[in-house]
Scaffold this motif. Structure first.
Motif, PDB file in Angstrom:
ATOM      1  N   ASP A  13       0.845  -1.192   0.000  1.00  0.00           N
ATOM      2  CA  ASP A  13       0.000   0.000   0.000  1.00  0.00           C
ATOM      3  C   ASP A  13       0.885   1.248   0.000  1.00  0.00           C
ATOM      4  OD1 ASP A  13       1.004   0.099   2.547  1.00  0.00           O
ATOM      5  OD2 ASP A  13      -0.928   0.005   3.572  1.00  0.00           O
ATOM      6  N   GLU A  14       0.285   2.412   0.165  1.00  0.00           N
ATOM      7  CA  GLU A  14       1.051   3.656   0.093  1.00  0.00           C
ATOM      8  C   GLU A  14       2.096   3.740   1.197  1.00  0.00           C
ATOM      9  OE1 GLU A  14      -1.637   6.924   0.050  1.00  0.00           O
ATOM     10  OE2 GLU A  14      -2.390   6.520  -1.965  1.00  0.00           O
ATOM     11  N   ARG A  15       1.759   3.274   2.394  1.00  0.00           N
ATOM     12  CA  ARG A  15       2.744   3.295   3.477  1.00  0.00           C
ATOM     13  C   ARG A  15       3.942   2.421   3.124  1.00  0.00           C
ATOM     14  NH1 ARG A  15       0.565   1.120   8.760  1.00  0.00           N
ATOM     15  NH2 ARG A  15      -0.254  -0.445   7.315  1.00  0.00           N
ATOM     16  N   GLY A  16       3.659   1.233   2.609  1.00  0.00           N
ATOM     17  CA  GLY A  16       4.735   0.316   2.280  1.00  0.00           C
ATOM     18  C   GLY A  16       5.643   0.841   1.189  1.00  0.00           C
ATOM     19  N   ALA A  17       5.063   1.522   0.204  1.00  0.00           N
ATOM     20  CA  ALA A  17       5.856   2.059  -0.894  1.00  0.00           C
ATOM     21  C   ALA A  17       6.825   3.137  -0.414  1.00  0.00           C
ATOM     22  CB  ALA A  17       4.942   2.616  -1.976  1.00  0.00           C
ATOM     23  N   ALA A  18       6.523   3.758   0.737  1.00  0.00           N
ATOM     24  CA  ALA A  18       7.357   4.846   1.248  1.00  0.00           C
ATOM     25  C   ALA A  18       8.409   4.376   2.242  1.00  0.00           C
ATOM     26  CB  ALA A  18       6.471   5.910   1.907  1.00  0.00           C
ATOM     27  N   ILE A  19       8.362   3.118   2.653  1.00  0.00           N
ATOM     28  CA  ILE A  19       9.318   2.620   3.652  1.00  0.00           C
ATOM     29  C   ILE A  19      10.697   2.483   3.015  1.00  0.00           C
ATOM     30  CG2 ILE A  19       9.950   0.541   4.955  1.00  0.00           C
ATOM     31  CD1 ILE A  19       7.100   0.292   5.828  1.00  0.00           C
ATOM     32  N   PRO A  20      11.743   3.011   3.677  1.00  0.00           N
ATOM     33  CA  PRO A  20      13.089   2.923   3.103  1.00  0.00           C
ATOM     34  C   PRO A  20      13.602   1.486   3.107  1.00  0.00           C
ATOM     35  CG  PRO A  20      13.165   3.848   5.331  1.00  0.00           C
ATOM     36  CD  PRO A  20      11.716   3.744   4.957  1.00  0.00           C
ATOM     37  N   GLY A  21      14.557   1.230   2.235  1.00  0.00           N
ATOM     38  CA  GLY A  21      15.190  -0.079   2.196  1.00  0.00           C
ATOM     39  C   GLY A  21      14.814  -0.917   1.003  1.00  0.00           C
ATOM     40  N   LYS A  22      13.870  -0.454   0.167  1.00  0.00           N
ATOM     41  CA  LYS A  22      13.457  -1.248  -0.980  1.00  0.00           C
ATOM     42  C   LYS A  22      14.575  -1.267  -2.019  1.00  0.00           C
ATOM     43  CE  LYS A  22      10.661   0.346  -4.187  1.00  0.00           C
ATOM     44  NZ  LYS A  22      11.400   0.031  -5.436  1.00  0.00           N
ATOM     45  N   PRO A  23      14.952  -2.457  -2.487  1.00  0.00           N
ATOM     46  CA  PRO A  23      15.995  -2.538  -3.525  1.00  0.00           C
ATOM     47  C   PRO A  23      15.568  -1.799  -4.800  1.00  0.00           C
ATOM     48  CG  PRO A  23      15.567  -4.704  -2.549  1.00  0.00           C
ATOM     49  CD  PRO A  23      14.490  -3.786  -2.049  1.00  0.00           C
ATOM     50  N   ASP A  24      16.525  -1.213  -5.488  1.00  0.00           N
ATOM     51  CA  ASP A  24      16.228  -0.438  -6.699  1.00  0.00           C
ATOM     52  C   ASP A  24      15.590  -1.283  -7.793  1.00  0.00           C
ATOM     53  OD1 ASP A  24      17.281   1.790  -5.474  1.00  0.00           O
ATOM     54  OD2 ASP A  24      19.278   1.545  -6.363  1.00  0.00           O
ATOM     55  N   TYR A  25      15.961  -2.551  -7.865  1.00  0.00           N
ATOM     56  CA  TYR A  25      15.449  -3.412  -8.928  1.00  0.00           C
ATOM     57  C   TYR A  25      14.052  -3.956  -8.637  1.00  0.00           C
ATOM     58  CZ  TYR A  25      17.359  -6.666  -5.505  1.00  0.00           C
ATOM     59  OH  TYR A  25      17.657  -7.311  -4.339  1.00  0.00           O
ATOM     60  N   LEU A  26      13.534  -3.689  -7.446  1.00  0.00           N
ATOM     61  CA  LEU A  26      12.233  -4.236  -7.066  1.00  0.00           C
ATOM     62  C   LEU A  26      11.136  -3.233  -7.414  1.00  0.00           C
ATOM     63  CD1 LEU A  26      10.592  -6.475  -5.680  1.00  0.00           C
ATOM     64  CD2 LEU A  26      11.015  -5.328  -3.496  1.00  0.00           C
ATOM     65  N   THR A  27      10.364  -3.529  -8.457  1.00  0.00           N
ATOM     66  CA  THR A  27       9.268  -2.656  -8.855  1.00  0.00           C
ATOM     67  C   THR A  27       8.112  -2.819  -7.875  1.00  0.00           C
ATOM     68  OG1 THR A  27       9.876  -2.923 -11.179  1.00  0.00           O
ATOM     69  CG2 THR A  27       7.678  -2.056 -10.711  1.00  0.00           C
ATOM     70  N   SER A  28       7.611  -1.709  -7.352  1.00  0.00           N
ATOM     71  CA  SER A  28       6.503  -1.784  -6.387  1.00  0.00           C
ATOM     72  C   SER A  28       5.224  -1.255  -7.012  1.00  0.00           C
ATOM     73  CB  SER A  28       6.835  -0.995  -5.121  1.00  0.00           C
ATOM     74  OG  SER A  28       7.028   0.369  -5.410  1.00  0.00           O
ATOM     75  N   HIS A  29       4.115  -1.861  -6.649  1.00  0.00           N
ATOM     76  CA  HIS A  29       2.800  -1.494  -7.145  1.00  0.00           C
ATOM     77  C   HIS A  29       1.898  -1.246  -5.946  1.00  0.00           C
ATOM     78  CE1 HIS A  29       4.237  -3.007 -11.017  1.00  0.00           C
ATOM     79  NE2 HIS A  29       4.646  -4.073 -10.357  1.00  0.00           N
ATOM     80  N   VAL A  30       1.225  -0.116  -5.948  1.00  0.00           N
ATOM     81  CA  VAL A  30       0.376   0.280  -4.829  1.00  0.00           C
ATOM     82  C   VAL A  30      -1.070  -0.077  -5.128  1.00  0.00           C
ATOM     83  CG1 VAL A  30      -0.461   2.220  -3.454  1.00  0.00           C
ATOM     84  CG2 VAL A  30       1.945   2.132  -4.155  1.00  0.00           C
ATOM     85  N   LEU A  31      -1.671  -0.862  -4.234  1.00  0.00           N
ATOM     86  CA  LEU A  31      -3.079  -1.242  -4.360  1.00  0.00           C
ATOM     87  C   LEU A  31      -3.858  -0.721  -3.163  1.00  0.00           C
ATOM     88  CD1 LEU A  31      -3.029  -4.975  -5.530  1.00  0.00           C
ATOM     89  CD2 LEU A  31      -2.909  -2.911  -6.895  1.00  0.00           C
ATOM     90  N   PRO A  32      -5.179  -0.582  -3.290  1.00  0.00           N
ATOM     91  CA  PRO A  32      -5.995  -0.255  -2.119  1.00  0.00           C
ATOM     92  C   PRO A  32      -5.787  -1.323  -1.048  1.00  0.00           C
ATOM     93  CG  PRO A  32      -7.291  -0.089  -4.128  1.00  0.00           C
ATOM     94  CD  PRO A  32      -5.997  -0.723  -4.508  1.00  0.00           C
ATOM     95  N   PRO A  33      -5.711  -0.942   0.238  1.00  0.00           N
ATOM     96  CA  PRO A  33      -5.376  -1.899   1.288  1.00  0.00           C
ATOM     97  C   PRO A  33      -6.424  -2.962   1.533  1.00  0.00           C
ATOM     98  CG  PRO A  33      -6.025   0.195   2.243  1.00  0.00           C
ATOM     99  CD  PRO A  33      -5.900   0.413   0.762  1.00  0.00           C
ATOM    100  N   GLY A  34      -7.697  -2.649   1.295  1.00  0.00           N
ATOM    101  CA  GLY A  34      -8.742  -3.652   1.493  1.00  0.00           C
ATOM    102  C   GLY A  34      -9.002  -3.985   2.938  1.00  0.00           C
ATOM    103  N   ARG A  35      -8.849  -3.020   3.813  1.00  0.00           N
ATOM    104  CA  ARG A  35      -9.094  -3.264   5.235  1.00  0.00           C
ATOM    105  C   ARG A  35     -10.587  -3.198   5.521  1.00  0.00           C
ATOM    106  NH1 ARG A  35      -5.862  -3.007   9.868  1.00  0.00           N
ATOM    107  NH2 ARG A  35      -7.046  -2.750  11.789  1.00  0.00           N
ATOM    108  N   ILE A  36     -11.133  -4.277   6.072  1.00  0.00           N
ATOM    109  CA  ILE A  36     -12.551  -4.341   6.414  1.00  0.00           C
ATOM    110  C   ILE A  36     -12.646  -4.524   7.920  1.00  0.00           C
ATOM    111  CG2 ILE A  36     -14.731  -5.537   6.032  1.00  0.00           C
ATOM    112  CD1 ILE A  36     -13.577  -6.551   3.395  1.00  0.00           C
ATOM    113  N   ALA A  37     -12.958  -3.460   8.631  1.00  0.00           N
ATOM    114  CA  ALA A  37     -12.985  -3.526  10.088  1.00  0.00           C
ATOM    115  C   ALA A  37     -13.965  -2.498  10.626  1.00  0.00           C
ATOM    116  CB  ALA A  37     -11.580  -3.274  10.647  1.00  0.00           C
ATOM    117  N   GLY A  38     -14.254  -2.600  11.926  1.00  0.00           N
ATOM    118  CA  GLY A  38     -15.156  -1.658  12.563  1.00  0.00           C
ATOM    119  C   GLY A  38     -16.612  -2.021  12.346  1.00  0.00           C
ATOM    120  N   LYS A  39     -17.491  -1.171  12.868  1.00  0.00           N
ATOM    121  CA  LYS A  39     -18.923  -1.440  12.796  1.00  0.00           C
ATOM    122  C   LYS A  39     -19.662  -0.494  11.858  1.00  0.00           C
ATOM    123  CE  LYS A  39     -19.008  -3.199  17.556  1.00  0.00           C
ATOM    124  NZ  LYS A  39     -19.615  -3.059  18.909  1.00  0.00           N
ATOM    125  N   ASN A  40     -18.935   0.435  11.263  1.00  0.00           N
ATOM    126  CA  ASN A  40     -19.553   1.414  10.378  1.00  0.00           C
ATOM    127  C   ASN A  40     -19.849   0.769   9.018  1.00  0.00           C
ATOM    128  OD1 ASN A  40     -20.281   3.543   8.749  1.00  0.00           O
ATOM    129  ND2 ASN A  40     -18.749   4.941   9.580  1.00  0.00           N
TER     130      ASN A  40
END
Length: 419
Positions: free
Chosen positions: A41-68
């Motif tokens: 997700d967006e947080r993961g794409a911003a975390i340092p340490g990702k190798p340059d050769y590793l292409t990252s793709h950001v998807l919606p997290p899909g978190r289903i929680a809470g009562k709303n």
């Protein structure tokens, strides 16, 4: 290096605990000549340490929680959108297998892998099977674990389980064969204190006071390095100054591996990556598990290293996680008083545990060796071996490699996100 180059997709939640082992596996697979893509997700794409050769793709997290109900609708919509985007990535990238590292951002990708009938390997970093991994445990080809005992892992899935450990960063793994820093009754006593990616407020409250309670002969030898939250750092600096304890403080240390290499004792949380690094390097620890971690997995993470003698545990009561400033009057005052009493008790515990583990050089050295014996230095290689065991037949690998593949598998995803 493997004779045949394959494609693998790694799906990981947006925290360092999920991504550090994913990065380590990506490095190992890349070294073997494979092509690897990361979905997070967006947080993961911003975390340092990702190798340059590793292409990252950001998807919606899909978190289903809470009562709303609205939150549920948005969550389901995000899951379905992410599943469709992942399927399009699979069409262009044509992975031999998908490796899931848990976390809600991995959910859409795992669903897509199931729909595409791709081999799936799960990696569980903690000593309690996470919720997403728990859901898919009966639907995957293999489950790689980091601990010998994993709670919430049903007995009927044991034939899928392989213990590999939790892969760590390359710079940390290199410390495995270095000797424990010299420690005598007269030498400096270097203590490294961290509380996760942004520090932990309880450590800022407790550790300076606990160190101040040490006998003068031990306190005079201290050299502290502590990670703090930005809003706490000045107050912590003043506490150490009042007690005359040399301390280097920062909100983030880029050279954490070097700090760990020179440390005699670690004090901090018990996240999966922390435990993995401490045991790979061989550093004794005083661990304070996060009291509100999901399924109390940090407490479970400490079992093996504590049983070995490589670490000690101090419990943090959940009451300390409440913010007194959200209350008024008697409730606020009562909460402040209760927290102060808890912090005082925890500080005494810190003092006692440091004396027990650090007063005698032999005791500290034995604890370091016990922690070292709990490490899994071959975790990335063993996980890569497991992953390579799943996928297309060799002839299908050759056919796949003869096809023309786009420069990156993420262009369609990027276009859809921009719409």
């Amino acid at each position: 290096m493997s004779a045949v180059s394959r494609h693998y997709v790694l799906a990981a939640g947006g925290t360092g605990g999920h991504l550090i082992p994913a990065f380590a596996l990506a490095a190992e697979l890349h070294e073997r000549g494979h092509h690897v893509a990361l979905i997070t997700d967006e947080r993961g794409a911003a975390i340092p340490g990702k190798p340059d050769y590793l292409t990252s793709h950001v998807l919606p997290p899909g978190r289903i929680a809470g009562k709303n109900p609205i939150g549920w609708i948005r969550g389901v919509r995000g899951v379905l959108q992410g599943r469709s985007m992942a399927l399009r990535l699979f069409e262009s990238f044509q992975p031999s297998a998908v490796v899931g590292f848990g976390g809600y951002p991995a959910l859409p990708t795992m669903l897509a892998a199931r729909a595409a009938k791709l081999p799936i390997v799960l990696h569980e970093q903690n000593s309690v099977l996470g919720r997403v991994n728990r859901y898919f445990a009966g639907k995957v080809d293999a489950i790689a674990t980091s601990f010998g005992q994993v709670d919430r892992l049903e007995p009927q899935y044991e034939d899928k389980v392989t213990l590999v450990g939790n892969p760590v960063r390359t710079e940390v793994l290199k410390l495995r064969d270095q000797p424990f820093p010299e420690f005598t009754e007269d030498s400096l006593f270097r203590i490294l204190v961290t509380g996760g990616s942004q520090g932990a407020r309880v450590l800022s409250q407790v550790i300076p006071e606990g160190l101040a309670m040490l006998p003068p002969t031990m306190r005079s030898r201290l050299q502290v390095i502590q990670q703090c939250r930005p809003e706490d750092i000045e107050a912590v600096r003043q506490r150490y100054a009042v007690h005359g304890i040399p301390a280097e403080l920062a909100t983030y240390f880029e050279d954490m591996a070097e700090r760990l290499a020179s440390a005699h004792l670690f004090i901090g949380r018990a996240g999966a990556s922390t435990i993995a690094e401490l045991t790979v390097v061989g550093r004794p620890a005083i661990l304070i598990p996060l009291p509100y971690a999901m399924d109390d997995h940090q407490s479970a993470n400490t079992r093996e290293v504590v049983a070995s003698g490589g670490a000690r545990v101090i419990r943090q009561p959940a009451i300390t996680t409440e913010d007194p400033e959200t209350y008024r009057g008697d409730r606020k005052n009562a909460l402040l008083k209760e927290q102060a009493e808890i912090y005082q008790k925890m500080a005494k515990d810190v003092c006692l545990q440091i004396q027990a583990i650090g007063k005698n050089p032999q005791t500290l050295g034995n604890a370091a060796h016990a922690a070292w014996n709990c490490g899994y230095p071959n975790a990335a290689k063993d996980l890569a071996d497991l992953v390579e065991g799943f996928g297309a037949s060799p002839i299908m690998d050759v056919i796949r490699m003869e096809k023309t593949m786009p420069a990156t598998g993420g262009e369609a995803l990027a276009r859809e996100q921009a719409q």
